[in-house]
Motif scaffolding. Sequence first.
Motif, PDB file in Angstrom:
ATOM      1  N   GLU A 180      -2.944   2.044  -0.961  1.00 56.33           N
ATOM      2  CA  GLU A 180      -2.437   0.835   0.028  1.00 56.33           C
ATOM      3  C   GLU A 180      -2.732  -0.736  -1.231  1.00 56.33           C
ATOM      4  N   TYR A 181      -3.808  -1.067  -1.837  1.00 61.97           N
ATOM      5  CA  TYR A 181      -4.692  -2.062  -2.770  1.00 61.97           C
ATOM      6  C   TYR A 181      -3.267  -2.333  -3.597  1.00 61.97           C
ATOM      7  N   LEU A 182      -2.656  -1.211  -4.472  1.00 65.39           N
ATOM      8  CA  LEU A 182      -1.236  -1.814  -5.043  1.00 65.39           C
ATOM      9  C   LEU A 182       0.003  -2.736  -4.458  1.00 65.39           C
ATOM     10  N   GLY A 183      -0.027  -2.457  -2.810  1.00 64.34           N
ATOM     11  CA  GLY A 183       0.947  -2.732  -1.986  1.00 64.34           C
ATOM     12  C   GLY A 183       1.949  -1.924  -1.642  1.00 64.34           C
ATOM     13  N   TYR A 184       1.611  -0.657  -1.723  1.00 59.36           N
ATOM     14  CA  TYR A 184       2.664   0.431  -1.529  1.00 59.36           C
ATOM     15  C   TYR A 184       1.880   0.883  -0.050  1.00 59.36           C
ATOM     16  N   ASP A 185       3.304   1.595   0.851  1.00 59.54           N
ATOM     17  CA  ASP A 185       2.857   2.382   1.512  1.00 59.54           C
ATOM     18  C   ASP A 185       2.793   3.835   1.716  1.00 59.54           C
ATOM     19  N   ILE A 186       2.262   4.518   2.536  1.00 63.92           N
ATOM     20  CA  ILE A 186       2.148   6.270   2.533  1.00 63.92           C
ATOM     21  C   ILE A 186       2.670   6.655   3.430  1.00 63.92           C
ATOM     22  N   ASP A 187       3.583   7.647   3.472  1.00 68.24           N
ATOM     23  CA  ASP A 187       4.904   8.234   4.264  1.00 68.24           C
ATOM     24  C   ASP A 187       4.582   9.758   3.926  1.00 68.24           C
ATOM     25  N   PHE A 188       3.606  10.262   4.926  1.00 72.87           N
ATOM     26  CA  PHE A 188       4.395  11.436   4.993  1.00 72.87           C
ATOM     27  C   PHE A 188       5.051  12.395   6.048  1.00 72.87           C
ATOM     28  N   ARG A 189       5.810  13.763   5.083  1.00 70.16           N
ATOM     29  CA  ARG A 189       7.127  13.848   5.137  1.00 70.16           C
ATOM     30  C   ARG A 189       7.197  15.403   5.049  1.00 70.16           C
ATOM     31  N   LYS A 190       7.863  15.459   6.171  1.00 71.56           N
ATOM     32  CA  LYS A 190       8.635  17.117   5.627  1.00 71.56           C
ATOM     33  C   LYS A 190      10.034  17.145   5.946  1.00 71.56           C
ATOM     34  N   GLU A 191      10.698  16.036   5.883  1.00 65.06           N
ATOM     35  CA  GLU A 191      12.099  16.362   6.343  1.00 65.06           C
ATOM     36  C   GLU A 191      12.818  16.041   4.558  1.00 65.06           C
TER      37      GLU A 191
END
Length: 184
Positions: free
Chosen positions: A67-78
């Motif tokens: 997040e500090y690097l400006g990226y979002d985190i998305d947990f996915r299983k599709e």
Amino acid sequence: MARAHRTGKKYEKKKIKTALKMNKTEKIYPFLKNRTIEKESLKLLNAYEIKAGKKMTPPIPVFEIIEYLGYDIDFRKEDIYKNKNILGGLNIAEKTVSINENLNHQEGRMNFTAAHETGHIILHVPGYSEKNGEDELKILCRKDVGFQGDKKDPQEWQADKFAAFLLMPTAIVKRAFFRVRKRP
């Protein structure tokens, strides 16, 4: 029987032709020494320490660093993440790190995957963006094609090394080792 030494104009032309062909079909990343990869991980940790205002101690907060690097985190299983062999991916255009939701019960593997994708952000995204332009910024993802027989693509082992150095900085590991090691 002696083998002919490969020299001469004909061989050089063939070598250049092959190299040009490879550049069009493959994304080639520069060779990085372990020392260089470790320095990049330490630079990131030091920058994050300054931002957080505290000394970094294990466990390293890899999701906060993303997040500090400006990226979002998305947990996915599709989609591609139905395949349990796809652990994570990086969508450069959307500045999103995707993690396979199936890793929720494997904290160590999940953290390593997040750190691996962080390695791609630090080591590969700048060069990838320059070489491929805006149209190609869809996704850089760890897939089975990253493995060729018993060899990994350079960008994959570089991201793995980065993840190891980020999660277990050498100085911290050495201090822990010498603290528990019995001295003669």
